[in-house]
Design an enzyme around this catalytic site. Structure first.
Site, PDB file in Angstrom:
ATOM      1  N   GLN A 199      29.608  52.498  33.157  1.00  0.00           N
ATOM      2  CA  GLN A 199      29.329  53.556  33.811  1.00  0.00           C
ATOM      3  C   GLN A 199      30.654  54.517  34.185  1.00  0.00           C
ATOM      4  O   GLN A 199      31.366  53.970  34.537  1.00  0.00           O
ATOM      5  CB  GLN A 199      28.650  53.367  35.298  1.00  0.00           C
ATOM      6  CG  GLN A 199      27.211  52.902  35.213  1.00  0.00           C
ATOM      7  CD  GLN A 199      26.881  52.402  36.335  1.00  0.00           C
ATOM      8  OE1 GLN A 199      25.636  51.829  36.484  1.00  0.00           O
ATOM      9  NE2 GLN A 199      27.078  52.744  37.472  1.00  0.00           N
ATOM     10  N   ASN A 204      21.793  49.000  51.454  1.00  0.00           N
ATOM     11  CA  ASN A 204      20.923  50.314  50.638  1.00  0.00           C
ATOM     12  C   ASN A 204      19.711  49.651  49.742  1.00  0.00           C
ATOM     13  O   ASN A 204      19.110  50.076  48.949  1.00  0.00           O
ATOM     14  CB  ASN A 204      21.719  50.941  49.642  1.00  0.00           C
ATOM     15  CG  ASN A 204      22.506  49.981  48.501  1.00  0.00           C
ATOM     16  OD1 ASN A 204      22.238  48.683  48.555  1.00  0.00           O
ATOM     17  ND2 ASN A 204      23.300  50.587  47.985  1.00  0.00           N
ATOM     18  N   HIS A 223      23.008  56.407  37.985  1.00  0.00           N
ATOM     19  CA  HIS A 223      22.893  55.179  39.067  1.00  0.00           C
ATOM     20  C   HIS A 223      22.867  55.924  40.586  1.00  0.00           C
ATOM     21  O   HIS A 223      24.111  56.365  40.930  1.00  0.00           O
ATOM     22  CB  HIS A 223      24.321  54.271  38.951  1.00  0.00           C
ATOM     23  CG  HIS A 223      24.127  53.261  39.813  1.00  0.00           C
ATOM     24  ND1 HIS A 223      25.210  52.176  39.385  1.00  0.00           N
ATOM     25  CD2 HIS A 223      23.451  52.943  40.922  1.00  0.00           C
ATOM     26  CE1 HIS A 223      24.930  51.200  40.418  1.00  0.00           C
ATOM     27  NE2 HIS A 223      23.837  51.496  41.168  1.00  0.00           N
ATOM     28  N   ARG A 241      21.483  45.642  37.439  1.00  0.00           N
ATOM     29  CA  ARG A 241      22.764  45.796  36.686  1.00  0.00           C
ATOM     30  C   ARG A 241      22.395  46.146  35.340  1.00  0.00           C
ATOM     31  O   ARG A 241      21.572  45.366  34.680  1.00  0.00           O
ATOM     32  CB  ARG A 241      23.721  44.879  36.996  1.00  0.00           C
ATOM     33  CG  ARG A 241      24.401  44.812  38.002  1.00  0.00           C
ATOM     34  CD  ARG A 241      25.289  45.983  38.521  1.00  0.00           C
ATOM     35  NE  ARG A 241      25.977  45.951  39.839  1.00  0.00           N
ATOM     36  CZ  ARG A 241      25.452  46.552  40.993  1.00  0.00           C
ATOM     37  NH1 ARG A 241      24.323  47.449  40.873  1.00  0.00           N
ATOM     38  NH2 ARG A 241      26.113  46.805  41.807  1.00  0.00           N
TER      39      ARG A 241
HETATM   40  P1  NAP Z   1      20.176  39.346  47.283  1.00  0.00           P
HETATM   41  O1  NAP Z   1      19.423  39.581  48.533  1.00  0.00           O
HETATM   42  O2  NAP Z   1      21.233  38.437  47.170  1.00  0.00           O
HETATM   43  O3  NAP Z   1      18.862  38.817  46.479  1.00  0.00           O
HETATM   44  C1  NAP Z   1      19.272  38.558  44.845  1.00  0.00           C
HETATM   45  C2  NAP Z   1      18.411  37.331  44.694  1.00  0.00           C
HETATM   46  O4  NAP Z   1      18.419  37.035  43.289  1.00  0.00           O
HETATM   47  C3  NAP Z   1      18.561  36.108  45.494  1.00  0.00           C
HETATM   48  O5  NAP Z   1      17.450  35.559  45.771  1.00  0.00           O
HETATM   49  C4  NAP Z   1      19.110  35.175  44.229  1.00  0.00           C
HETATM   50  O6  NAP Z   1      18.875  33.755  44.517  1.00  0.00           O
HETATM   51  C5  NAP Z   1      18.498  35.894  43.042  1.00  0.00           C
HETATM   52  N1  NAP Z   1      19.193  35.479  41.847  1.00  0.00           N
HETATM   53  C6  NAP Z   1      20.494  35.252  41.674  1.00  0.00           C
HETATM   54  N2  NAP Z   1      20.715  34.794  40.354  1.00  0.00           N
HETATM   55  C7  NAP Z   1      19.326  34.786  39.733  1.00  0.00           C
HETATM   56  C8  NAP Z   1      18.743  34.312  38.548  1.00  0.00           C
HETATM   57  N3  NAP Z   1      19.561  34.025  37.600  1.00  0.00           N
HETATM   58  N4  NAP Z   1      17.550  34.347  38.202  1.00  0.00           N
HETATM   59  C9  NAP Z   1      16.589  34.740  39.376  1.00  0.00           C
HETATM   60  N5  NAP Z   1      16.984  34.977  40.566  1.00  0.00           N
HETATM   61  C10 NAP Z   1      18.317  35.002  40.911  1.00  0.00           C
HETATM   62  O7  NAP Z   1      20.506  40.741  46.787  1.00  0.00           O
HETATM   63  P2  NAP Z   1      19.815  42.280  46.807  1.00  0.00           P
HETATM   64  O8  NAP Z   1      20.539  42.929  48.079  1.00  0.00           O
HETATM   65  O9  NAP Z   1      18.335  42.100  46.778  1.00  0.00           O
HETATM   66  O10 NAP Z   1      20.588  43.060  45.566  1.00  0.00           O
HETATM   67  C11 NAP Z   1      20.302  42.470  44.242  1.00  0.00           C
HETATM   68  C12 NAP Z   1      20.985  43.207  43.383  1.00  0.00           C
HETATM   69  O11 NAP Z   1      20.525  44.535  43.174  1.00  0.00           O
HETATM   70  C13 NAP Z   1      22.570  43.476  43.578  1.00  0.00           C
HETATM   71  O12 NAP Z   1      23.444  42.067  43.281  1.00  0.00           O
HETATM   72  C14 NAP Z   1      22.939  44.416  42.679  1.00  0.00           C
HETATM   73  O13 NAP Z   1      23.395  44.017  41.578  1.00  0.00           O
HETATM   74  C15 NAP Z   1      21.757  45.287  42.767  1.00  0.00           C
HETATM   75  N6  NAP Z   1      21.595  46.442  43.520  1.00  0.00           N
HETATM   76  C16 NAP Z   1      21.750  47.660  43.059  1.00  0.00           C
HETATM   77  C17 NAP Z   1      21.402  49.045  43.756  1.00  0.00           C
HETATM   78  C18 NAP Z   1      21.333  50.374  42.946  1.00  0.00           C
HETATM   79  O14 NAP Z   1      22.034  51.343  43.571  1.00  0.00           O
HETATM   80  N7  NAP Z   1      20.981  50.522  41.821  1.00  0.00           N
HETATM   81  C19 NAP Z   1      21.774  48.891  45.083  1.00  0.00           C
HETATM   82  C20 NAP Z   1      21.968  47.944  45.602  1.00  0.00           C
HETATM   83  C21 NAP Z   1      21.893  46.574  44.875  1.00  0.00           C
HETATM   84  P3  NAP Z   1      19.971  33.001  45.763  1.00  0.00           P
HETATM   85  O15 NAP Z   1      20.238  33.722  46.642  1.00  0.00           O
HETATM   86  O16 NAP Z   1      18.831  31.791  45.748  1.00  0.00           O
HETATM   87  O17 NAP Z   1      21.040  32.655  44.668  1.00  0.00           O
END
Ligand code: NAP
Length: 358
Positions: free
Chosen positions: A285, A117, A309, A256
């Site tokens: 939630q 998503n 959400h 989150r």
């Molecule tokens: P992703 O591809 O794993 O990207 C997350 C990025 O955040 C990675 O580059 C990671 O770095 C970085 N990161 C981790 N800890 C960090 C910190 N302390 N400071 C700065 N950057 C940091 O994940 P994504 O698919 O983009 O999703 C991100 C988040 O969005 C999910 O984990 C979820 O909580 C949220 N989300 C929300 C919805 C919604 O419906 N609202 C839907 C999908 C996802 P590294 O990989 O180098 O560790």
């Protein structure tokens, strides 16, 4: 074998719209391709407290399926009671509702439908940014009230062009947000992440990495949060960090809720330190009726772009995460390898760094 699915109730909407797959009624498209007499499925939305279906059925379930939209919070205490549990599947992205360290200790695998998503959320982030910067919601509410006073809304409306935008996390979602913002001719795109993007990826979205979080927020007109919730991000945006933001900045968080301190955000909006806050994720939630984020406002009576959400659960996203959940279950039942990108916790070991560097 018991498969327990904790999903949200779709009620009449789910009966009328069968593409609402993440609901109790439509059961992620049947949960599994074939029903066998040895497979016992329990699907429920009832997830809070010791008498809930979640806590009653987790004790002998082998597989738990839940969504981030209506998460069954799998604490260490519950994991210790769940003697048969071997697999947790997040139908979506973001598995912070599971105590992941406890899952490692108890050799429970945690998988999510990585990428399912990310476009849906990136589009929502861009919408939230525009909604806040252009002061759209108060303007629309004025029209619904039957009023017409342009100055009352124009006094807090700006262009995105020429602003500095920064993403905390430049992974799948954060990067897609920057890609979508390129045509807006912002002054700068900044990112704060552990790892530097390859130079050609940085150049493609005109992004510059800032290594210090306080330095990063102090430069941004708009901050968007796109990092997972883990020990290193819980409460990251607190009173102290908010005081380092540019006065009157906008903050968008669809990652989150618990990455932000709820009271500190509400206070910063009330004082005008934040001009706006939008997102769809909450520290609990469903959010309680008296949650401060439901009604918080800036000094001009606007600046609140909160929704339930749903950014990652568009009908398009539901089709993708239902298909991904089905594939994970089929792999599990048939003893096949899982897609490496979907594995958050393997058997007894972390499989990703995204939930904090260890
Ligand atoms: P992703 O591809 O794993 O990207 C997350 C990025 O955040 C990675 O580059 C990671 O770095 C970085 N990161 C981790 N800890 C960090 C910190 N302390 N400071 C700065 N950057 C940091 O994940 P994504 O698919 O983009 O999703 C991100 C988040 O969005 C999910 O984990 C979820 O909580 C949220 N989300 C929300 C919805 C919604 O419906 N609202 C839907 C999908 C996802 P590294 O990989 O180098 O560790």
């Amino acid at each position: 074998m018991k498969v327990l699915a904790i999903l949200y109730n779709g009620f009449n909407a789910a009966v009328k719209e069968p593409r609402l797959l993440g609901t109790v009624e439509n059961k992620i498209n049947g949960l599994h391709h074939e029903d066998t007499s040895s497979l016992h499925r329990k699907v429920s939305s009832d997830k809070e407290g010791p008498n809930s279906d979640f806590e009653k059925h987790i004790v002998d379930a082998e597989v738990l399926i839940t969504t981030p939209f209506h998460p069954g919070y799998l604490t260490r205490e519950l994991i210790e009671k769940a003697k048969n549990l071997k697999l947790c599947v997040t139908a979506g992205v973001g598995s912070d509702h599971v105590d992941l360290n406890a899952a490692v200790d108890h050799k429970i695998q945690v998988l999510e439908v990585t990428g399912s998503n990310v476009v849906s959320v990136a589009e929502h982030v861009v919408m939230n940014i525009l909604t806040l910067v252009r002061n759209f919601i108060p303007a629309h509410e004025m029209i619904e009230r039957g009023d017409w006073q342009v100055s009352d809304v124009a006094r807090n409306a700006f262009d995105l062009e020429g602003k500095v935008i920064g993403t905390i996390g430049a992974g799948r979602i954060g990067y897609r947000v920057l890609e979508r913002l390129v045509p807006f001719d912002c002054k700068e795109h900044l990112y704060y992440d552990y790892a530097k993007l390859p130079v050609e990826r940085e150049q493609a979205v005109k992004a510059r990495k800032v290594d210090d979080i306080e330095d990063f927020v102090s430069q941004c007109d708009v901050v968007t949060v796109n990092a997972p919730l883990h020990e290193g991000t819980r409460g990251l945006i607190n009173e102290k960090l908010l005081s380092k933001f540019k006065p009157g900045a906008w903050l968008v968080n669809t990652a989150r809720g618990a990455i932000c301190d709820a009271d500190a955000v509400a206070a910063a909006l009330k004082s005008g330190q934040l001009r706006g806050y939008a997102g769809d994720v909450w520290n609990v939630q469903p959010a309680p009726k008296d949650h401060p984020w439901r009604t918080m406002k800036n000094p001009l009576g606007g600046g609140n772009g909160m929704t339930p959400h749903y950014s990652g659960t568009t009908l398009d996203a539901q089709a993708r995460y239902a298909a991904g959940t089905k594939a994970i279950l089929e792999n599990y039942f048939e003893g096949r390898e899982q897609e490496p990108a979907d594995i958050i916790v393997g058997v007894g070991a972390w499989a990703t760094k995204s939930y904090g560097q260890r």
